[in-house]
Design a protein around this motif. Structure first.
Motif, PDB file in Angstrom:
ATOM      1  N   ALA A 170      -6.379  41.192 -10.198  1.00  0.00           N
ATOM      2  CA  ALA A 170      -4.975  41.040 -10.575  1.00  0.00           C
ATOM      3  C   ALA A 170      -4.825  40.075 -11.730  1.00  0.00           C
ATOM      4  CB  ALA A 170      -4.168  40.566  -9.372  1.00  0.00           C
ATOM      5  N   ILE A 171      -5.619  39.008 -11.677  1.00  0.00           N
ATOM      6  CA  ILE A 171      -5.548  38.036 -12.770  1.00  0.00           C
ATOM      7  C   ILE A 171      -5.873  38.725 -14.077  1.00  0.00           C
ATOM      8  CG2 ILE A 171      -6.683  35.985 -13.752  1.00  0.00           C
ATOM      9  CD1 ILE A 171      -6.922  34.958 -10.866  1.00  0.00           C
ATOM     10  N   ASN A 172      -6.856  39.577 -14.013  1.00  0.00           N
ATOM     11  CA  ASN A 172      -7.270  40.264 -15.226  1.00  0.00           C
ATOM     12  C   ASN A 172      -6.264  41.286 -15.710  1.00  0.00           C
ATOM     13  OD1 ASN A 172      -9.656  39.216 -16.185  1.00  0.00           O
ATOM     14  ND2 ASN A 172     -10.735  40.067 -14.425  1.00  0.00           N
ATOM     15  N   ASN A 173      -5.583  41.908 -14.737  1.00  0.00           N
ATOM     16  CA  ASN A 173      -4.735  43.027 -15.122  1.00  0.00           C
ATOM     17  C   ASN A 173      -3.281  42.673 -15.315  1.00  0.00           C
ATOM     18  OD1 ASN A 173      -6.820  44.843 -15.271  1.00  0.00           O
ATOM     19  ND2 ASN A 173      -6.770  45.159 -13.055  1.00  0.00           N
ATOM     20  N   GLY A 174      -2.980  41.423 -15.236  1.00  0.00           N
ATOM     21  CA  GLY A 174      -1.645  41.002 -15.585  1.00  0.00           C
ATOM     22  C   GLY A 174      -0.617  41.116 -14.477  1.00  0.00           C
ATOM     23  N   TYR A 175       0.593  40.795 -14.812  1.00  0.00           N
ATOM     24  CA  TYR A 175       1.701  40.582 -13.895  1.00  0.00           C
ATOM     25  C   TYR A 175       1.971  41.741 -12.934  1.00  0.00           C
ATOM     26  CZ  TYR A 175       6.358  39.345 -12.333  1.00  0.00           C
ATOM     27  OH  TYR A 175       7.442  39.065 -11.580  1.00  0.00           O
ATOM     28  N   GLU A 176       1.978  42.990 -13.444  1.00  0.00           N
ATOM     29  CA  GLU A 176       2.422  44.129 -12.622  1.00  0.00           C
ATOM     30  C   GLU A 176       1.543  44.351 -11.403  1.00  0.00           C
ATOM     31  OE1 GLU A 176       2.162  45.755 -16.477  1.00  0.00           O
ATOM     32  OE2 GLU A 176       3.126  43.818 -16.187  1.00  0.00           O
ATOM     33  N   SER A 177       0.268  44.060 -11.556  1.00  0.00           N
ATOM     34  CA  SER A 177      -0.641  44.383 -10.448  1.00  0.00           C
ATOM     35  C   SER A 177      -0.468  43.440  -9.262  1.00  0.00           C
ATOM     36  CB  SER A 177      -2.078  44.350 -10.944  1.00  0.00           C
ATOM     37  OG  SER A 177      -2.328  43.115 -11.569  1.00  0.00           O
ATOM     38  N   TRP A 178       0.293  42.364  -9.368  1.00  0.00           N
ATOM     39  CA  TRP A 178       0.451  41.445  -8.238  1.00  0.00           C
ATOM     40  C   TRP A 178       1.269  42.058  -7.119  1.00  0.00           C
ATOM     41  CZ3 TRP A 178      -2.269  37.253  -7.277  1.00  0.00           C
ATOM     42  CH2 TRP A 178      -2.962  36.645  -8.331  1.00  0.00           C
ATOM     43  N   GLY A 179       2.243  42.912  -7.472  1.00  0.00           N
ATOM     44  CA  GLY A 179       3.106  43.508  -6.456  1.00  0.00           C
ATOM     45  C   GLY A 179       2.326  44.272  -5.396  1.00  0.00           C
ATOM     46  N   PRO A 180       1.634  45.327  -5.767  1.00  0.00           N
ATOM     47  CA  PRO A 180       0.869  46.095  -4.781  1.00  0.00           C
ATOM     48  C   PRO A 180      -0.214  45.248  -4.123  1.00  0.00           C
ATOM     49  CG  PRO A 180       0.588  46.984  -7.009  1.00  0.00           C
ATOM     50  CD  PRO A 180       1.607  45.927  -7.085  1.00  0.00           C
ATOM     51  N   LEU A 181      -0.712  44.252  -4.831  1.00  0.00           N
ATOM     52  CA  LEU A 181      -1.768  43.428  -4.269  1.00  0.00           C
ATOM     53  C   LEU A 181      -1.273  42.664  -3.047  1.00  0.00           C
ATOM     54  CD1 LEU A 181      -4.664  42.358  -4.638  1.00  0.00           C
ATOM     55  CD2 LEU A 181      -3.657  40.424  -5.839  1.00  0.00           C
ATOM     56  N   PHE A 182       0.002  42.323  -3.060  1.00  0.00           N
ATOM     57  CA  PHE A 182       0.527  41.474  -2.006  1.00  0.00           C
ATOM     58  C   PHE A 182       0.282  42.061  -0.605  1.00  0.00           C
ATOM     59  CE2 PHE A 182       3.843  39.815   0.753  1.00  0.00           C
ATOM     60  CZ  PHE A 182       3.598  38.453   0.600  1.00  0.00           C
ATOM     61  N   GLY A 183       0.600  43.341  -0.451  1.00  0.00           N
ATOM     62  CA  GLY A 183       0.391  44.012   0.832  1.00  0.00           C
ATOM     63  C   GLY A 183      -1.053  43.932   1.276  1.00  0.00           C
ATOM     64  N   LYS A 184      -1.938  44.195   0.327  1.00  0.00           N
ATOM     65  CA  LYS A 184      -3.363  44.199   0.681  1.00  0.00           C
ATOM     66  C   LYS A 184      -3.846  42.807   1.083  1.00  0.00           C
ATOM     67  CE  LYS A 184      -3.814  47.666  -2.804  1.00  0.00           C
ATOM     68  NZ  LYS A 184      -4.115  47.801  -4.225  1.00  0.00           N
ATOM     69  N   LEU A 185      -3.364  41.819   0.317  1.00  0.00           N
ATOM     70  CA  LEU A 185      -3.792  40.453   0.630  1.00  0.00           C
ATOM     71  C   LEU A 185      -3.303  40.030   2.016  1.00  0.00           C
ATOM     72  CD1 LEU A 185      -3.392  38.369  -2.640  1.00  0.00           C
ATOM     73  CD2 LEU A 185      -5.481  39.109  -1.482  1.00  0.00           C
ATOM     74  N   PHE A 186      -2.073  40.399   2.306  1.00  0.00           N
ATOM     75  CA  PHE A 186      -1.492  40.087   3.604  1.00  0.00           C
ATOM     76  C   PHE A 186      -2.355  40.673   4.723  1.00  0.00           C
ATOM     77  CE2 PHE A 186       1.226  41.320   7.146  1.00  0.00           C
ATOM     78  CZ  PHE A 186       1.817  40.101   7.449  1.00  0.00           C
ATOM     79  N   PHE A 187      -2.729  41.897   4.512  1.00  0.00           N
ATOM     80  CA  PHE A 187      -3.543  42.652   5.441  1.00  0.00           C
ATOM     81  C   PHE A 187      -4.890  41.931   5.661  1.00  0.00           C
ATOM     82  CE2 PHE A 187      -5.026  47.359   5.987  1.00  0.00           C
ATOM     83  CZ  PHE A 187      -4.904  47.227   7.346  1.00  0.00           C
ATOM     84  N   ALA A 188      -5.501  41.490   4.561  1.00  0.00           N
ATOM     85  CA  ALA A 188      -6.792  40.813   4.664  1.00  0.00           C
ATOM     86  C   ALA A 188      -6.649  39.452   5.331  1.00  0.00           C
ATOM     87  CB  ALA A 188      -7.403  40.653   3.281  1.00  0.00           C
ATOM     88  N   PHE A 189      -5.579  38.774   5.021  1.00  0.00           N
ATOM     89  CA  PHE A 189      -5.358  37.472   5.653  1.00  0.00           C
ATOM     90  C   PHE A 189      -5.167  37.618   7.154  1.00  0.00           C
ATOM     91  CE2 PHE A 189      -4.317  35.431   1.488  1.00  0.00           C
ATOM     92  CZ  PHE A 189      -5.279  34.434   1.615  1.00  0.00           C
ATOM     93  N   TRP A 190      -4.514  38.695   7.544  1.00  0.00           N
ATOM     94  CA  TRP A 190      -4.304  38.967   8.970  1.00  0.00           C
ATOM     95  C   TRP A 190      -5.666  38.977   9.682  1.00  0.00           C
ATOM     96  CZ3 TRP A 190      -5.922  42.978  12.171  1.00  0.00           C
ATOM     97  CH2 TRP A 190      -5.257  43.107  13.400  1.00  0.00           C
ATOM     98  N   VAL A 191      -6.628  39.632   9.057  1.00  0.00           N
ATOM     99  CA  VAL A 191      -7.964  39.697   9.665  1.00  0.00           C
ATOM    100  C   VAL A 191      -8.619  38.318   9.663  1.00  0.00           C
ATOM    101  CG1 VAL A 191     -10.271  40.684   9.447  1.00  0.00           C
ATOM    102  CG2 VAL A 191      -8.260  42.088   8.976  1.00  0.00           C
ATOM    103  N   ILE A 192      -8.564  37.637   8.525  1.00  0.00           N
ATOM    104  CA  ILE A 192      -9.252  36.355   8.408  1.00  0.00           C
ATOM    105  C   ILE A 192      -8.677  35.326   9.376  1.00  0.00           C
ATOM    106  CG2 ILE A 192      -9.723  34.431   6.836  1.00  0.00           C
ATOM    107  CD1 ILE A 192      -9.737  36.574   4.578  1.00  0.00           C
ATOM    108  N   VAL A 193      -7.364  35.286   9.469  1.00  0.00           N
ATOM    109  CA  VAL A 193      -6.714  34.310  10.337  1.00  0.00           C
ATOM    110  C   VAL A 193      -7.070  34.556  11.805  1.00  0.00           C
ATOM    111  CG1 VAL A 193      -4.454  33.664  11.218  1.00  0.00           C
ATOM    112  CG2 VAL A 193      -4.834  33.745   8.782  1.00  0.00           C
ATOM    113  N   HIS A 194      -7.181  35.828  12.176  1.00  0.00           N
ATOM    114  CA  HIS A 194      -7.566  36.128  13.555  1.00  0.00           C
ATOM    115  C   HIS A 194      -8.996  35.715  13.829  1.00  0.00           C
ATOM    116  CE1 HIS A 194      -3.892  38.534  14.016  1.00  0.00           C
ATOM    117  NE2 HIS A 194      -4.116  38.418  15.316  1.00  0.00           N
ATOM    118  N   LEU A 195      -9.839  35.829  12.825  1.00  0.00           N
ATOM    119  CA  LEU A 195     -11.247  35.512  13.045  1.00  0.00           C
ATOM    120  C   LEU A 195     -11.545  34.030  12.831  1.00  0.00           C
ATOM    121  CD1 LEU A 195     -12.979  38.596  11.396  1.00  0.00           C
ATOM    122  CD2 LEU A 195     -12.777  38.082  13.818  1.00  0.00           C
ATOM    123  N   TYR A 196     -10.533  33.264  12.532  1.00  0.00           N
ATOM    124  CA  TYR A 196     -10.760  31.877  12.191  1.00  0.00           C
ATOM    125  C   TYR A 196     -11.481  31.063  13.284  1.00  0.00           C
ATOM    126  CZ  TYR A 196      -9.935  27.199  10.509  1.00  0.00           C
ATOM    127  OH  TYR A 196     -10.123  25.915  10.108  1.00  0.00           O
TER     128      TYR A 196
END
Ligand SMILES: O=c1ccn([C@@H]2O[C@H](COP(=O)(O)OP(=O)(O)O[C@H]3O[C@H](CO)[C@@H](O)[C@H](O)[C@H]3O)[C@@H](O)[C@H]2O)c(=O)[nH]1
Ligand SMILES: [Mn+2]
Length: 955
Positions: free
Chosen positions: A874-900
């Motif tokens: 996202a950093i490389n691809n600029g501002y627009e790519s942050w929107g769709p990334l948000f859902g995915k990041l949330f999803f990944a954090f859900w897994v990481i937080v559970h496995l903490y």
């Protein structure tokens, strides 16, 4: 040290026939002395005077002696004929049994109904009022909860409508997998949710119990209770832990002559035996101290660990003095036990030898005779105040190679038979060796339900929640299981009763014999399993029931008298009654019962005594001989033991299966939560041990699910309520959830690495459904916590461990379970080690490598990598790519937080840096290194998915 169980001496050796299996029968002196002359002739080698502890012992009362016998040489039909079938004693028993049935029917027609919550009951004087009360939860708490469940159900419906009708075209596989997983999660939510529809609480009235059964100036009328303690490995289950359990039992607040404690030693360890002997000596001082000052808990280790305020209340000077003295005594007792333990660490070359020089019969753990030793009890010595003590019996069942011993379930069944022969209490309590009695009134609590004339006869067991000592404050691996014990089990209590959890449970002996519950209301065909009843019958079942009870009394009377006839296996007894008239029928009913219960007429006869008790005519010695017979390993061959009778075999979680069978027989169970926890145990607190425990539980569930007892198909028409069935399905199918869970936890990483997602771009309406679903999930949890009193931290730990256990232990359990079914590989019961009294929580940080750790570790790494990759992309691809990334990041954090918590466990204690720092440093380090890779001039920039550029292993 005064040693109790001299096991044979030089003189007795002469009587041994080296070719025959030697079965030492250890008794106390009184019992041997009681053998009448004709019995002497039967078993001549019994009477050998035996030396113990260096002193010569004569077969006199109170002397210690041991009795070797050969069980196979005995013909039970011969020497036990005196009280067998067709005899006068038999007829008398039948008469009294008939009489009891009549009385019961009279009582029933008086009371009209058996359900404990009939509002029309006439007000009775204190001594006749109910012993317990059902208290439904306040409707202000339960109604919003139910409402939100319904709303959630609707939202889930719309959610799936959207999900199914909106596939992702450029990532069809991702979409399909995610939808399948979500459907599975929804189903498992329903299985878990609806048995919680009607949670209740209960209240007991101990004072009324006492008023009714312990009248002034009369002997106590409380029912006897046999208490079982199971132990197997003294190295993992320290003898001091077992000793504390036994001491808490011996000191329980219940008439001493009504309590018998049976300790099953599946490890045939001389250490356990000797520790028990020490314990029985110490009990003589400990028990009177407990009773004199009414202390709690009555397990010394935990009592002395408590801080007490000597300035508070009215602490008497004598108490302070005696407490101090007792503490010293206990310390000395501990030293003796620990000496035994350290001695046991190195096994002598030719095995263990008893104090008198005879070899310990259990030297070969897999091949040894049955052993029984009675300590304490009527003739086994009094306490220091001269009062009687409860009986204490050491039992180690016979083990031979080539026999399946069925682990704990087998041990329990051996105890059921031994205790039936020796004491035959109508109720029994089973405890793991590490579960001590924390509330000395626990037995009374259970009795409030068992003897209740209104509700009692249909109750098969009273389960208490498991509570634990010595768990880390934050309960990192959800050892306390509060969500299960304070939410699910209370929900079940409103349906047909809690499931049996293996310990801390008081049973009705009769219910363990595979009989149907006494029928009260409905004829058997009208159970609540059928779908048509579903819609109207079950959601408002509470109200319907009440209406039914309003039917005219005369009709009820008719129905009761009809349906209360003994049913199912009880028919055997009925025939027995008729059989008294005609010899031939008698023989067939005897054969029938022996086929069911095994070849012991003493045991079979005991099953007919519904109120327990043993036959007065039998001599203690012959009873002990019979007790040895019923623990021989061939005893259960071709009987119903483990199939229909006793603890049921076929799963390492014998508890779920055993309780399930009883519920299928129409019994109801009761959940009892006294404000002072009735029992307390220990739990494995380090990650690996905990995962292995969860693995065993899950494996046991898979075993049941793949067996003929699968709750999906088993036991229709027998009285199992449908919501209860749902919860049994949930309890056995849950390990399968690990497969979709593993897939679902991998998805976020895949999404982040490929740049695809599991949903198409969401429209506004669609995001509304997603949002409402999240809100509903959140709201149900909050409302559930509100009515149950479970804290948010406990609830959250439970969620986390559900994921951790799911992607490790449950997953392995599914494969091992399949392996067992397909290849017949037997599963073994690895006992969890119970921490001694060493370093506080050092166990928590102990790290032991196990393959169970691989899947969660992998998930953690790929999700972390995914986050790094996604962010850098996202950093490389600029501002627009942050929107769709948000859902995915949330999803990944859900897994990481559970496995903490898992990550914490992986890192152990060796490094003192707070783990959160480590997580962040790994994360940041990778982001920067990736960034560096990105601006590396050797790589060309592109807008395509990351994977094409640098692949999975770019960092
Ligand atoms: O061959 C065996 C194996 C085990 N046990 C006893 O079984 C009990 C439970 O074993 P533990 O290792 O403590 O297992 P947990 O996971 O802590 O136990 C829970 O789960 C078990 C089912 O897996 C139930 O039997 C237990 O009652 C329940 O507390 C202990 O008293 C053991 O001594 C035996 O008597 N014989
Ligand atoms: Mn345990």
């Amino acid at each position: 040290m005064q040693h109790h169980g001299g096991l044979g001496g030089p003189e007795s050796m002469r009587h041994y026939d080296p070719d025959l299996p030697q079965v030492p029968l250890l008794t106390n002196g009184q019992m041997v002395d009681d053998i009448p002359p004709e019995q002497h002739a039967l078993v001549p080698s019994y009477m050998a005077p035996i030396g113990g502890s260096g002193k010569r012992i004569h077969p006199l009362p109170f002397s210690d002696s041991a009795v070797p016998v050969q069980p196979r040489s005995m013909d039970p039909s011969k020497d036990l004929a005196a009280y067998g079938y067709g005899s006068i004693a038999w007829k008398e028993r039948m008469e009294s049994w008939k009489q009891k049935q009549d009385n019961l029917q009279m009582m029933k027609s008086e009371n009209g109904d058996y359900d404990g919550d009939d509002p029309d009951l006439p007000l009775m004087d204190e001594a006749r009022q109910p012993l317990s009360r059902k208290t439904p939860l306040p409707s202000s708490q339960i109604n919003p909860y139910r409402m939100i469940i319904i709303v959630r159900l609707v939202v889930v419906g719309f959610f799936f409508h959207y999900r199914v009708t909106h596939p992702v075209n450029d990532a069809f596989a991702l979409w399909l997998i995610s939808v399948i997983c979500e459907i599975w999660f929804a189903v498992s939510w329903i299985l878990d949710q609806f048995p919680k529809w009607l949670p209740i609480d209960r209240e007991t009235y101990l004072d009324r119990l006492s008023l009714r059964y312990e009248k002034e100036g009369q002997a106590s009328q409380l029912c006897p209770v046999d208490i079982y303690v199971s132990t197997v490995d003294p190295l993992k289950e320290p003898p001091l832990v077992t000793a504390n359990t036994v001491l808490s039992i011996l000191a329980v607040d219940y008439p001493v002559d009504k309590v018998s404690c049976y300790v099953s030693d599946d490890g045939a360890a001389m250490l356990t035996f000797e520790a028990l002997s020490e314990t029985s000596e110490f009990a003589k001082k400990w028990v009177p101290f407990c009773k004199k000052f009414s202390i709690e808990p009555r397990a010394p280790e935990f009592y002395f660990a408590q801080k007490i305020d000597y300035l508070k209340d009215k602490v008497q000077a004598s108490f302070v003095k005696e407490r101090r003295a007792m503490k010293r005594e206990y310390e000395e007792f501990k030293v003796r036990i620990n000496a035994l333990v350290s001695k046991a660490h190195k096994v002598p070359e030719d095995g263990w030898t008893m104090q008198d020089g005879t070899p310990w019969p259990g030297n070969n753990v897999r091949d040894h005779p049955g052993m029984i030793q009675v300590f304490l009890g009527q003739s086994g010595g009094h306490d220091t105040d001269g009062n009687e003590l409860p009986r204490l019996v050491y039992v180690s069942r016979e083990k031979r190679p080539g026999f399946n011993h069925h682990k704990k379930a087998g041990a329990m069944n051996a105890l059921v038979r031994v205790s039936a022969v020796l004491t035959n209490a109508p109720y029994l309590l089973n405890l793991d060796c590490d579960h001590y009695i924390n509330n000395s009134k626990a037995l009374r609590e259970a009795m409030c339900f068992m003897v209740d004339p209104l509700l009692g006869k249909r109750v098969c067991y009273v389960q208490f929640p498991q509570r634990f000592d010595g768990i880390d404050r934050s309960d990192r691996y959800a050892n306390r299981n509060t969500v299960f014990f304070d939410i699910n089990m209370r929900g079940l209590d409103g349906i047909q009763g809690p499931i049996y959890v293996g310990t801390g449970c008081v049973f009705r002996r009769h219910a363990l014999y595979g009989y149907d519950a006494p029928k009260t209301k409905k004829p058997p065909t009208r159970t609540c399993n059928c779908l048509p009843k579903w819609c109207c019958g079950c959601f408002c079942s509470g109200r319907k029931k009440k209406k039914k009870t309003n039917k005219p009394k005369s009709e009820l009377k008719k129905r009761n008298s009809k349906t209360f006839e003994p049913v199912g296996a009880l028919e055997g007894i009925e025939e027995g009654i008729e059989g008294i008239e005609s010899e031939s029928v008698d023989v067939t009913s005897e054969q029938k019962l022996e086929k069911k219960f095994g070849q012991s007429s003493v045991f079979v006869a005991s099953t007919l005594l519904e109120d327990g008790g043993t036959l007065k005519s039998a001599s203690p010695a012959s009873l002990l001989k019979e007790a040895i017979h019923v623990i021989s390993c061939g005893y259960e061959d071709k009987t119903e033991w483990g199939k229909e009778v006793g603890w049921i075999y076929g799963s390492v979680t014998e508890d779920i299966l055993t309780g399930f069978k009883m519920h299928c027989h129409g019994w109801r169970s009761i959940y009892c939560i006294p404000s002072r926890p009735a029992f307390k145990g220990s739990a494995p607190i380090n990650l690996s041990d905990r995962l292995h425990q969860v693995l065993r539980w899950a494996l046991g569930s898979v075993e049941i699910f793949l067996s003929r007892h699968c709750p999906l198909w088993y036991g229709y028409g027998g009285g199992l309520k449908w919501l209860e069935r749902l919860s049994y399905i949930n309890a056995t199918v849950y390990p399968l959830t690990s497969i979709p869970l593993l897939a679902y936890c991998t998805l976020p990483a895949v999404c982040l690495l490929t740049g695809k997602f599991i949903t198409p771009e969401l429209s506004n309406a669609a995001s509304l459904w997603f949002l409402s679903l999240f809100i509903c999930i959140f709201a149900t949890s909050i409302l559930e916590m509100r009515w149950s009193g479970v804290g948010i931290d406990e609830w959250w730990r439970n969620e986390q461990f559900w994921v951790i256990g799911g992607v490790s232990a449950h997953l392995f359990a599914v494969f091992q379970g399949l392996l067992k079914v397909l290849a017949g590989v037997d599963t073994n019961f690895t006992v969890t080690s119970k921490g001694g009294d060493d370093d506080e929580f050092s166990e928590l940080y102990a790290f032991k490598w196990t393959t169970l750790l691989i899947p969660p570790t992998t998930l953690l790494i790929i999700n972390l990598v995914g986050v790094v990759a996604g962010v850098s992309n996202a950093i490389n691809n600029g501002y627009e790519s942050w929107g769709p990334l948000f859902g995915k990041l949330f999803f990944a954090f859900w897994v990481i937080v559970h496995l903490y918590p898992f990550l914490k466990g992986l890192l152990g204690r060796q490094n003192r840096t707070p783990t959160i720092i480590i997580v962040w440093s790994i994360l940041l380090a990778s982001i920067f290194s990736l960034l560096w890779v990105r601006i590396d001039p050797f790589l060309a920039k592109s807008n395509g998915p990351l994977l094409e550029e640098c692949g999975l292993d770019c960092n």
